[in-house]
Design an enzyme around this catalytic site. Sequence first.
Site, mmCIF file in Angstrom:
data_model
loop_
_atom_site.group_PDB
_atom_site.id
_atom_site.type_symbol
_atom_site.label_atom_id
_atom_site.label_comp_id
_atom_site.label_asym_id
_atom_site.label_seq_id
_atom_site.Cartn_x
_atom_site.Cartn_y
_atom_site.Cartn_z
ATOM 1 N N CYS A 211 -2.104 170.675 41.779
ATOM 2 C CA CYS A 211 -2.937 170.032 42.462
ATOM 3 C C CYS A 211 -2.266 169.186 43.510
ATOM 4 C CB CYS A 211 -3.394 168.681 41.392
ATOM 5 S SG CYS A 211 -4.715 169.148 40.171
ATOM 6 N N GLU B 228 -1.991 165.915 44.629
ATOM 7 C CA GLU B 228 -1.479 164.622 43.930
ATOM 8 C C GLU B 228 -0.057 165.126 43.397
ATOM 9 O OE1 GLU B 228 -5.937 164.186 43.617
ATOM 10 O OE2 GLU B 228 -4.430 165.833 43.288
#
Length: 134
Positions: A54, A56
């Site tokens: 991801c 993040e």
Amino acid sequence: MSDPHALIAAATDVRLNAHAPYSRFQVGAAIRGAGGALHVGCNVENVAYPEGTCAEAGAIAAMVASGETRIAAIAVIADSPQPVSPCGGCRQKIAEFASGDTPVTLATTDGLVQHTTVAALLPGAFDQDYMSKA
């Protein structure tokens, strides 16, 4: 205090580098470390779906690799009708390096912006206090 517009701009730029040949859903994230440095990440998919990374998590890894371990603010952007919040796993990863009142800015490529906090994204976050023995 971190400027959410600067974080959104950095997340917007790195989003274009996302490797999303399967979902075609590009996500960018930008973190302002407690030391003031900017760290970015984009999603990187893998044919062994869902073994990708991801945005993040990529930004957090970049922050840690640079020697920082505290998130002062984070922004996430995606091309969606409404702001996309981090997945559950990334919420836990963010909570590991942030306080509950750390600002989180969620945005769309069309300019919609939502401001929240880590605590609002992950109420009752699991942390090391649960692991301490009496």
